[in-house]
Design an enzyme around this catalytic site. Sequence first.
Site, mmCIF file in Angstrom:
data_model
loop_
_atom_site.group_PDB
_atom_site.id
_atom_site.type_symbol
_atom_site.label_atom_id
_atom_site.label_comp_id
_atom_site.label_asym_id
_atom_site.label_seq_id
_atom_site.Cartn_x
_atom_site.Cartn_y
_atom_site.Cartn_z
ATOM 1 N N PRO A 116 -9.864 2.992 3.068
ATOM 2 C CA PRO A 116 -9.540 1.669 3.607
ATOM 3 C C PRO A 116 -9.577 0.593 2.524
ATOM 4 O O PRO A 116 -10.244 0.721 1.495
ATOM 5 C CB PRO A 116 -10.632 1.446 4.654
ATOM 6 C CG PRO A 116 -10.998 2.819 5.091
ATOM 7 C CD PRO A 116 -10.892 3.673 3.855
ATOM 8 N N ARG A 117 -8.864 -0.506 2.797
ATOM 9 C CA ARG A 117 -8.628 -1.539 1.779
ATOM 10 C C ARG A 117 -9.898 -2.146 1.206
ATOM 11 O O ARG A 117 -9.965 -2.469 0.026
ATOM 12 C CB ARG A 117 -7.787 -2.654 2.387
ATOM 13 C CG ARG A 117 -6.394 -2.203 2.654
ATOM 14 C CD ARG A 117 -5.591 -3.251 3.364
ATOM 15 N NE ARG A 117 -4.233 -2.750 3.502
ATOM 16 C CZ ARG A 117 -3.285 -3.363 4.178
ATOM 17 N NH1 ARG A 117 -3.548 -4.503 4.795
ATOM 18 N NH2 ARG A 117 -2.080 -2.845 4.252
ATOM 19 N N ASP A 118 -10.894 -2.348 2.074
ATOM 20 C CA ASP A 118 -12.111 -2.995 1.575
ATOM 21 C C ASP A 118 -12.757 -2.144 0.486
ATOM 22 O O ASP A 118 -13.243 -2.659 -0.524
ATOM 23 C CB ASP A 118 -13.093 -3.278 2.726
ATOM 24 C CG ASP A 118 -13.403 -2.047 3.561
ATOM 25 O OD1 ASP A 118 -12.520 -1.197 3.723
ATOM 26 O OD2 ASP A 118 -14.538 -1.924 4.055
ATOM 27 N N GLU A 147 0.831 -1.208 0.000
ATOM 28 C CA GLU A 147 0.000 0.000 0.000
ATOM 29 C C GLU A 147 0.871 1.266 0.000
ATOM 30 O O GLU A 147 0.410 2.347 -0.356
ATOM 31 C CB GLU A 147 -0.849 -0.045 1.277
ATOM 32 C CG GLU A 147 -1.963 0.942 1.332
ATOM 33 C CD GLU A 147 -2.941 0.599 2.467
ATOM 34 O OE1 GLU A 147 -3.190 -0.591 2.740
ATOM 35 O OE2 GLU A 147 -3.450 1.545 3.078
#
Length: 595
Positions: free
Chosen positions: A305-307, A250
């Site tokens: 955020p990743r989701d 990331e």
Amino acid sequence: MERHAYDVVVIGAGGAGLRAAIAAHDAGARTAIVCKSLLGKAHTVMAEGGIAAAMGNRWPEDNWEVHFRDTMRGGKMLNNWRMAQLHAQEAPERVQELEDWGALFDRTDDGLISQRDFGGHKYARLAHVGDRTGLEMIRTLQQRAVALGIDVFMECTVTDVFKDGDAVSGAFAYWRESGRFIVFEAPSVILATGGIGKSFKVTSNSWEYTGDGHALAMRAGASLINMEFVQFHPTGMVWPPSVKGLLVTESVRGDGGILKNSQGERFMFDYIPEFFKAETADTVEEADAWYDDKKNNRRPPELLPRDEVARAINSEIKAGRGTPHGGIYLDIASRRTPEFIRKRLPSMYHQFKELADVDITAEPMEIGPTCHYVMGGVEVDADTQESAVTGLYAVGECSGGMHGSNRLGGNSLGDLLVFGKRAGESATSYASSLGGTRPQVDEADVKAAQASALAPFEVEGGENPYTIQSDLQQSMNDLVGIIRTRAELEESLREIEAFKERARTMVVEGHRQYNPGWHLALDLRNMLIVSECIAKAALAREESRGGHTRDDFPGPSDEWGTKNLVVNLDAAGTGVDLHEKPLPEMPDELKGYFA
Ligand code: FAD
């Protein structure tokens, strides 16, 4: 059969296991570490981006309250609030301690530990060493554990936890090389076995992550929570096929990388959810200005955020705007100088150059979602990490609760250090409280563990474990992946039942000396039970939240936002029981941070 007696046996030598073992040793326990790969070869060593800790080195405004709030919001408020609080409060001290033990972090111009930006964190907060933070963390912890003289049993796999009545009495293991068995007698056992990613076909996880700790805990009578929440990291390599799923950190986005579809569109602006609108830039100008002036601009949507990012990428690919190899472009080449990229992201530069023949300083990377982390794990007490079984502790990725429905990047390494220390201390304190009267290992249990381990050699004419594993991985990827539906989850549970049936008669060739087929046969039992937990919980949770997206229930629901799903082994010991449990009530003073 070898036998050893300890106060505390730690299963796993990643960051969580090593930190727990150091704490147990420092508190006076005779301590052993058992790990199924070589010491130093754990998931933790692969961690790239950094350790999240509100040290305030780049942003004096940062403090534990903001970190706590970010963590809870990232987990969509399903986190165990007490764990999120302890983590945010104690992570800075644990990072400082690593430095005192010899870890060499990157520095700010003032000589402080440098901190970098990551998705979901309001301030630059990840202490890092280039993109090789996990390597430095493991090096430091491992050197300390060895210097302290802690006994290490490596290439040694634990297959059972023993109990005397309701309390832990030890563990059963085998040497991978010789196939010989070992009995550990110990009143405290700490599970630190990491994740479950190998149940999925496309994953950033390596071969050891077969959910052993999750399954050991269940078989010993403990519960797991949050198992429906599996994190699909937005950026894994998609090409060449041999490395599909390998992580692209990331930090590429934290350091300026942007996501584009095949039409050249920077599409993340189309996917900013209501929940994060107030703090996310909605124009390219503002997003780009943020890198130089973070006070007066909002964060780029690539750092959601990743989701959120993984779902957006998935949608673009599904809509036919993917790359030739079925991914999306991640471009840092057009945004930063080659010198900057090589200095900040040395591992990524080498990874793409050597594995894909792509020069990331000159051309974009092709990436797509990959199964990365499991939020679910052993249900533990927040302060001590003890499970429902006396003397059984769980820490790190194999424990549950801390990250709710979605983990923020950098929060795992912090979690390992904070709760590793706590688990080691609690396990020691319990072991010493017993005095001379300790739970005993029952010889009948030892014989049963041995028979169970050898069972795959007794079968004739059954299937090879590799075929079943490969079918399971494909099935989990297709039916329990990033987007789920009722019909697919029901289908997956039917398939898992069929895999379990096939596994009952799987056959192993050869003998016990270094026999990977046998090792896999034993791991597969754990993968199957963990996969069933994930599919069952995913079917029950009729909403979308964090690492669980239901196409048939696309939004979060208020009702589901108040409860966890808990799973146990059923009475027959072959299937999974599931029940709902209300979230622990957050104290009013903490609720104030979300007003
Ligand atoms: P691990 O480090 O996974 O160690 C597990 C240990 O258990 C190993 O020693 C293994 O051999 C042992 N074991 C397993 N089963 C058995 C058994 N049956 N018997 C004996 N031993 C057993 N998180 C961050 O916070 N920041 C990052 O920058 C970051 N980057 C990441 C990059 C990659 C590529 C990956 C894959 C993950 C990353 N993560 C990151 C997540 C983080 O690295 C992991 O969640 C964390 O390291 C897990 O640590 P652990 O100690 O719980 O387990």
